[in-house]
Design an enzyme around this catalytic site. Structure first.
Site, mmCIF file in Angstrom:
data_model
loop_
_atom_site.group_PDB
_atom_site.id
_atom_site.type_symbol
_atom_site.label_atom_id
_atom_site.label_comp_id
_atom_site.label_asym_id
_atom_site.label_seq_id
_atom_site.Cartn_x
_atom_site.Cartn_y
_atom_site.Cartn_z
ATOM 1 N N ARG A 260 37.268 32.386 46.496
ATOM 2 C CA ARG A 260 37.200 33.845 46.581
ATOM 3 C C ARG A 260 35.842 34.376 46.127
ATOM 4 O O ARG A 260 35.300 35.304 46.728
ATOM 5 C CB ARG A 260 38.335 34.468 45.770
ATOM 6 C CG ARG A 260 39.700 34.230 46.403
ATOM 7 C CD ARG A 260 40.795 35.027 45.731
ATOM 8 N NE ARG A 260 42.079 34.843 46.406
ATOM 9 C CZ ARG A 260 43.194 35.443 46.063
ATOM 10 N NH1 ARG A 260 43.205 36.301 45.044
ATOM 11 N NH2 ARG A 260 44.325 35.222 46.715
ATOM 12 N N ASP B 171 48.734 49.809 40.714
ATOM 13 C CA ASP B 171 48.226 48.435 40.718
ATOM 14 C C ASP B 171 46.868 48.455 40.029
ATOM 15 O O ASP B 171 46.215 49.509 39.946
ATOM 16 C CB ASP B 171 48.088 47.909 42.153
ATOM 17 C CG ASP B 171 48.131 46.385 42.215
ATOM 18 O OD1 ASP B 171 49.197 45.822 42.531
ATOM 19 O OD2 ASP B 171 47.097 45.748 41.911
#
Length: 269
Positions: free
Chosen positions: A40, A139
């Site tokens: 990532r 979130d």
């Protein structure tokens, strides 16, 4: 470019990023997550033309905007519509029919919004306009919040939604949006969104809730942190309200602020 593609994350670099992730989010990255972090973050290295992970780590110490991108990159997780169907059956059969006042639900780790919109479909079907209801979504990852707000999803999610709900609440994409579907504005109007870190004290301004979904995030924390997160979240749960966690999670020996009524379903006494 070939040197950027070949860059590898050393054990020492992994430890530095793991420490930073824990400091900023409270999340524990297990040793086996090293490959995930490498893959990532390699995208961020290519973005900046950086040839090693230490340089990127140093950048994060002085760039708040990139630090948020880093958090978003690391915390993006797979989700699905109507995941753990027994929760939605419980909502539909045991909770909503008994509601006689405005209903508030919190999707506390909403990701891209599949959980929240699944919940909204059930609420609208059962409550309709008879009783006011809304869903608060939060979130730590601002990228997934943006996607959730858009209500736009690739067609790979369609098999997870019943034909009845697809016809009633989803619009097929055409032209530039071919291959996607859009959640109807009627449902989106019931949702609100906010970035929250559940390892930080919650502002009372978010109000109280009749039900809170806290699913599939406790697995990333140790027991003391799980206790803090659960009790932090439950402080916003009404007495008699329900807390729902993931099937691979448990509150056994974590906290007694809620009591189990069914597997993964708890009530605040």
């Amino acid at each position: 470019m070939s040197s950027l593609l070949a860059v590898k994350l050393s054990k020492g670099e992994f430890e530095k990023f793991r420490s930073l992730i824990h400091k900023v989010t409270g999340i524990h990255m297990r040793d086996e997550k090293s490959t995930l972090i490498e893959s990532r973050l390699a995208k961020r290295l290519r973005h900046f033309g950086i040839d090693n992970f230490n340089k990127y780590y140093d950048m994060l110490q002085n760039d708040a905007m990139e630090l948020q991108v880093f958090i978003d990159t690391i915390t993006t997780n797979e989700t699905s519509f109507f995941r753990e169907p027994h929760h939605f059956e419980f909502l539909k059969s045991d909770v909503l029919p008994k509601i006689d006042s405005p209903m508030r639900i919190w999707s506390a780790a909403c990701s891209i919004g599949a959980e929240a919109y699944s919940t909204a479909m059930v609420c609208d079907e059962v409550l309709g306009t008879k009783i006011k209801w809304d869903i608060f979504c939060s979130d730590i990852n601002v990228d997934v919040i943006r996607q959730a707000q858009s209500g736009l999803y690739p067609n790979k999610f369609i098999p997870q939604i019943s034909e009845r709900y697809l016809k009633r609440y989803c619009l097929k994409g055409f032209g530039r949006q071919d291959g996607n579907f859009l959640i109807d504005d009627h449902l989106k109007d019931h949702l609100s969104f906010k970035r929250l870190n559940l390892m930080e004290a919650l502002d009372k301004s978010i109000g109280e809730f009749d039900m809170i979904f806290l699913r599939n995030m406790l697995i990333y924390f140790n027991n003391p942190e799980r206790k803090y997160i659960v009790e932090n979240v439950v402080s916003r749960l009404k007495r008699g309200g329900y807390l729902l966690i993931g099937h691979s999670e448990t509150l056994f020996n974590i906290t007694n602020c809620v009591k189990q009524v069914k597997p993964t379903i708890y009530i605040k006494p």
